[in-house]
Structure formats: C-alpha cells, structure tokens
Enzyme design. Structure first.
Site, short mmCIF file in Angstrom:
data_model
loop_
_atom_site.label_atom_id
_atom_site.label_comp_id
_atom_site.label_asym_id
_atom_site.label_seq_id
_atom_site.Cartn_x
_atom_site.Cartn_y
_atom_site.Cartn_z
CD GLN A 33 15.97 -59.77 -43.70
OE1 GLN A 33 15.47 -58.66 -43.49
NE2 GLN A 33 16.65 -60.43 -42.78
N GLY B 257 14.07 -54.69 -38.05
CA GLY B 257 13.70 -54.42 -39.43
C GLY B 257 13.63 -55.71 -40.22
CB CYS C 126 21.12 -59.78 -40.35
SG CYS C 126 20.06 -59.95 -41.79
CG LEU C 127 15.45 -61.04 -37.97
CD1 LEU C 127 14.01 -60.67 -38.29
CD2 LEU C 127 15.56 -61.66 -36.59
CG HIS D 17 18.35 -57.35 -46.30
ND1 HIS D 17 18.98 -58.57 -46.26
CD2 HIS D 17 18.29 -56.92 -45.02
CE1 HIS D 17 19.29 -58.86 -45.00
NE2 HIS D 17 18.89 -57.87 -44.23
CG HIS E 91 20.88 -54.15 -41.78
ND1 HIS E 91 21.85 -54.86 -41.10
CD2 HIS E 91 19.94 -55.07 -42.13
CE1 HIS E 91 21.52 -56.15 -41.08
NE2 HIS E 91 20.35 -56.30 -41.68
CD GLU E 92 16.13 -54.20 -42.33
OE1 GLU E 92 15.84 -55.07 -43.17
OE2 GLU E 92 16.60 -54.48 -41.22
NI NI Z 1 19.08 -57.94 -42.14
#
Ligand code: NI
Length: 191
Positions: A52, A47, A107-108, A153, A149-150
């Site tokens: 991000q 995701g 997480c990226l 953000h 999670h997304e």
């Molecule tokens: Ni993330």
C-alpha cells in the site's frame, strides 16, 4: 520518519504478489516499519501492508483490540487506537474452523468505500516481528479479520474482491442509511 503516499485501487503494486523479506533487521526495513506506523496513524487506519506504500514486501502492521467492538451502525467495526501494534513479516495464516462471518471493511487504498466482507472467524497466524523474532498467535473476530485483510494485500487482493454481494459495497457517506440484511426482511407487522 516520513508519511508515505498510499497507493489506491488501480495501481499495479496493489495487484502484484509481494516478495518475502530476507532480513527484518535491515536498516531499510526498519525505516519502512517506522514510516508505515506513522503513515497508518496519520491516515487513521487499523492496518497497513507494505504494497500500500508502494513497497512489494511481505510486511504488514495492524492494531487490533483483544475484543471485538461494535459501533453505532450495526456491523461497523470500531477501531481502538490504544490497541497493541503488531508488526508481522512474512506472515502465514492457518484457518481454524470453516466458520465465516460478514463484517464491514474499509481500506486506505479504497478510500470512501466500505463493504461487507466474509472472513474466517478463527485463525492462527505466524511470522516474524520487527526484531526478526517468531510471532504465533490465535485470533478471532475483528483481530482475525484485520489480519486476513492485511495479508490479502500481500497477494494482490483488495477487500471488494472478497465480497460475495457487491450490492453491499457502499460509500462511507451512506453508512448511516445502511441496513443489515436481516433487518431489510419484511417484518411480520408489515405482512
Ligand atoms: Ni487494506
């Protein structure tokens, strides 16, 4: 199409609440969605949220399999690249039941680290898709986890901030040594 630079933990864009998207069909948003999909696939992520990629807009994309899959390490979620892609704009989450469970997340924007994060197991989410049409779905397990999670953000929250035990924040390279909390209890034979 372009692969976008991913903001890492510490960048202020990841701490700030994102703004609502007024027109999902605007060419600028359509290009952002295409670039985010390309960036997520390139980075091997499940995701991605717009903050991000340095855009403070309430827009997330994710790929979630209908069923939760467990990997070779207990607690590690396995990501299925063939899972359907969802674009969710101005999302809202409704929790359906108080039950939560721990699961391993990465997480990226937090590269190299993984952590055990408690998430609600059953939610309903709604928002708009890439055409500006309403989306409303119930989700459980990994699907529910990815959405939570997304969407975090969009409120400036990264997964370590949701952890209750930072002793369960580990480097990806050490995943192979990771033991589930109940497995670290002394067994009867050892007593
Ligand atoms: Ni993330």
């Amino acid at each position: 199409m372009a692969i976008l630079k991913i903001a890492k933990m510490g960048h202020p864009v990841l701490r700030a609440p994102a703004r609502a998207v007024e027109d999902p069909t605007h060419p600028r948003i359509q290009k952002l969605i295409r670039d985010m999909v390309e960036t997520m696939v390139d980075a091997d992520g499940a995701g991605l949220a717009a903050p991000q990629v340095h855009v403070p807009a309430r827009l997330v994309i994710f790929q979630a399999p209908p069923e939760r899959a467990t990997g070779p390490v207990d607690g590690e979620e396995v990501f299925d690249h063939t899972a359907p892609l969802t674009v969710l704009i101005n999302p809202e989450i409704e929790v359906l039941g108080e039950e939560r469970e721990l699961g391993m997340e990465g997480c990226l924007s937090v590269p190299g680290l993984r952590g055990m994060v408690p998430r609600y197991t059953h939610i309903r989410y709604s928002g708009l898709n890439e055409k500006g049409e309403p989306v409303a779905r119930e989700a459980r397990g990994f699907h529910a986890r990815v959405v939570q999670h997304e969407c975090d953000h969009l409120d400036g929250i990264l997964f370590p901030q949701r952890m209750e035990d930072l002793g369960q924040l580990i480097f990806e390279s050490e995943l192979k040594h990771y033991l589930q909390p109940d497995e670290s209890e002394p067994s009867e034979a050892a007593e």
